[in-house]
Motif scaffolding. Structure first.
Motif, PDB file in Angstrom:
ATOM      1  N   GLU A 175      -8.177   3.539   3.863  1.00 36.09           N
ATOM      2  CA  GLU A 175      -7.895   2.094   3.766  1.00 36.09           C
ATOM      3  C   GLU A 175      -7.426   1.530   5.099  1.00 36.09           C
ATOM      4  O   GLU A 175      -7.817   0.435   5.496  1.00 36.09           O
ATOM      5  CB  GLU A 175      -6.829   1.833   2.694  1.00 36.09           C
ATOM      6  N   GLU A 184     -14.269   6.863   7.991  1.00 38.65           N
ATOM      7  CA  GLU A 184     -13.428   6.978   6.794  1.00 38.65           C
ATOM      8  C   GLU A 184     -13.511   8.424   6.315  1.00 38.65           C
ATOM      9  O   GLU A 184     -14.414   8.783   5.565  1.00 38.65           O
ATOM     10  CB  GLU A 184     -13.903   6.007   5.718  1.00 38.65           C
ATOM     11  N   GLU A 229      -6.662   8.861   1.047  1.00 41.02           N
ATOM     12  CA  GLU A 229      -7.179   7.563   0.593  1.00 41.02           C
ATOM     13  C   GLU A 229      -6.552   6.426   1.395  1.00 41.02           C
ATOM     14  O   GLU A 229      -7.237   5.497   1.819  1.00 41.02           O
ATOM     15  CB  GLU A 229      -6.867   7.355  -0.890  1.00 41.02           C
ATOM     16  N   TRP A 282       0.836  -1.205   0.000  1.00 45.76           N
ATOM     17  CA  TRP A 282       0.000   0.000   0.000  1.00 45.76           C
ATOM     18  C   TRP A 282       0.876   1.262   0.000  1.00 45.76           C
ATOM     19  O   TRP A 282       0.548   2.258  -0.615  1.00 45.76           O
ATOM     20  CB  TRP A 282      -0.884   0.055   1.267  1.00 45.76           C
ATOM     21  N   ARG A 285     -10.438   1.256   7.365  1.00 41.00           N
ATOM     22  CA  ARG A 285     -11.277   0.116   6.992  1.00 41.00           C
ATOM     23  C   ARG A 285     -10.648  -1.202   7.447  1.00 41.00           C
ATOM     24  O   ARG A 285     -11.301  -2.069   8.007  1.00 41.00           O
ATOM     25  CB  ARG A 285     -11.450   0.113   5.467  1.00 41.00           C
ATOM     26  N   HIS A 286      -9.352  -1.314   7.196  1.00 40.76           N
ATOM     27  CA  HIS A 286      -8.615  -2.525   7.547  1.00 40.76           C
ATOM     28  C   HIS A 286      -8.649  -2.741   9.057  1.00 40.76           C
ATOM     29  O   HIS A 286      -8.915  -3.844   9.539  1.00 40.76           O
ATOM     30  CB  HIS A 286      -7.179  -2.364   7.042  1.00 40.76           C
TER      31      HIS A 286
END
Ligand code: TRP
Ligand code: SF4
Length: 341
Positions: A169, A188, A165, A111, A172-173
């Motif tokens: 992520e 988010e 962004e 990432w 969310r993870h």
């Protein structure tokens, strides 16, 4: 004392600026003016990102503390009100470092390797002495800065979109990994894109520290005047009697920002007919910039005179921020298996 926590209905925003130099007029028009507007509409957390400054400046860190303090003065000068928004220094809230560490365990390397700001520099990292752990992890620290305060929005420019962004992520993870034990998942956050008017620099390129074409926010008036006076103009105007074309002149870019329609017309006609000289043309720009800076300088001077005052502001901002930070970290520690001390 900050009392912004009394308005739970307002959405929260978080943003920061790296303390790698003195803020300039480009930062003022592109960022600070926008923040000043946001402070009455949102619950705002603004911080001086001094750790982030170290990602690129670690070899010469001597001036970071000076830039940090000057940045606080610039913010106050620009009209940020410590009663309306929380502002603080990143490193004063060590919780940011801990959250960064904890996030680092769950952030896949891939990432980070595909973040555009990293990818673009990849070939040059060694030569710029940036082939470091910290540089790769820059956006993880940024994610910690942001998620710490669980904001709805992050007001930043286009160049920071990929970092926000990544923040989403990571959120969310994290939420997914610990969903069974997590009471308040991370939001988010979305980018609140700053419509940056393209602030021109002294050479016609965008105003940027790396181009050395800046005017500092509280620069000494004589220096400002000198910089504008020696600014390049349309190269076709070799002599006073040669007509010129404003579109080919960096001074015109300043008129577009600082001058009224009347003055702009005077420039257009006078330049094309050689009716005015370049020095004459620069005068209203000098006057307008100095007037703008005067207000900023005056406001900052109130705080500059009294170091205790500014220290108090930074400290009380840190107190409010740290309270939120501790709440966030308490839960993160718990769901990640850290034994309470
Ligand atoms: N990376 C941002 C920049 O270079 C500065 C920054 C650090 C930031 N942490 C942040 C911005 C958190 C927004 C939110 O401009
Ligand atoms: Fe530029 Fe003004 Fe000179 Fe025209 S008159 S070249 S716009 S400085």
């Amino acid at each position: 004392m900050n009392d912004i926590n009394n308005s739970p209905k307002r959405h929260r925003v978080v943003s920061g600026i790296r303390t790698t130099g003195l803020l300039h007029l480009g930062n003022y028009h592109g960022v600070l003016k926008n923040w000043v507007e946001l402070q009455s509409k949102y619950e705002c957390y603004f911080f001086a990102a001094d750790w982030h400054a170290l990602t690129t400046e670690y070899e010469h860190p001597e001036k970071i503390h000076y830039y940090t303090k000057e940045m606080m003065l610039d913010w106050l000068g620009a009209g940020l009100d410590p009663k309306q928004c929380v502002f603080f220094v990143q490193s004063h809230i060590p919780e940011h470092a801990e959250l960064h560490l904890l996030f680092s365990f769950l952030t896949p390397l891939s990432w980070l390797e595909r973040v555009p700001t990293y990818k673009e520099l990849r070939g040059k990292l060694k030569e710029k002495h940036l082939a470091t752990y910290g540089f790769l992890g820059y956006p993880v620290l940024q994610s910690a800065d942001i998620l710490m305060y669980k904001p709805a929005f992050v007001p930043v420019g286009e160049d920071q979109v990929s970092h926000v962004e990544l923040t989403r992520e990571i959120a969310r993870h994290f939420n997914h990994l610990y969903q069974t034990r997590l009471k308040s998942p991370f939001p988010e956050p979305e980018v609140l894109l700053t419509k940056t008017p393209k602030m021109p620099g002294l050479d016609g390129q965008k105003m940027s520290k790396s181009y050395q074409n800046t005017i500092a926010l509280r620069e000494d008036p004589q220096s400002v005047e000198h910089k504008i006076k020696v600014m390049p103009t349309d190269p076709a105007r070799v002599r006073r009697t040669d007509p010129g074309e404003p579109e080919k002149c960096p001074v015109w870019n300043f008129h577009k920002i600082y001058s009224s329609k009347d003055v702009q017309e005077w420039v257009q006609t006078g330049c094309r007919s050689a009716g005015i000289g370049c020095l004459e043309c620069k005068k209203p720009v000098i006057t307008a910039i100095l007037a703008e800076q005067e207000k900023i300088r005056e406001r900052a001077a109130l705080y500059e005179k009294d170091p205790d005052l500014i220290n108090d502001i930074i400290r009380s901002g840190a107190t409010v921020a740290q309270q939120k930070a501790r709440e966030t970290l308490a839960e993160v520690r718990e769901v990640m298996g850290i034994l309470k001390s």
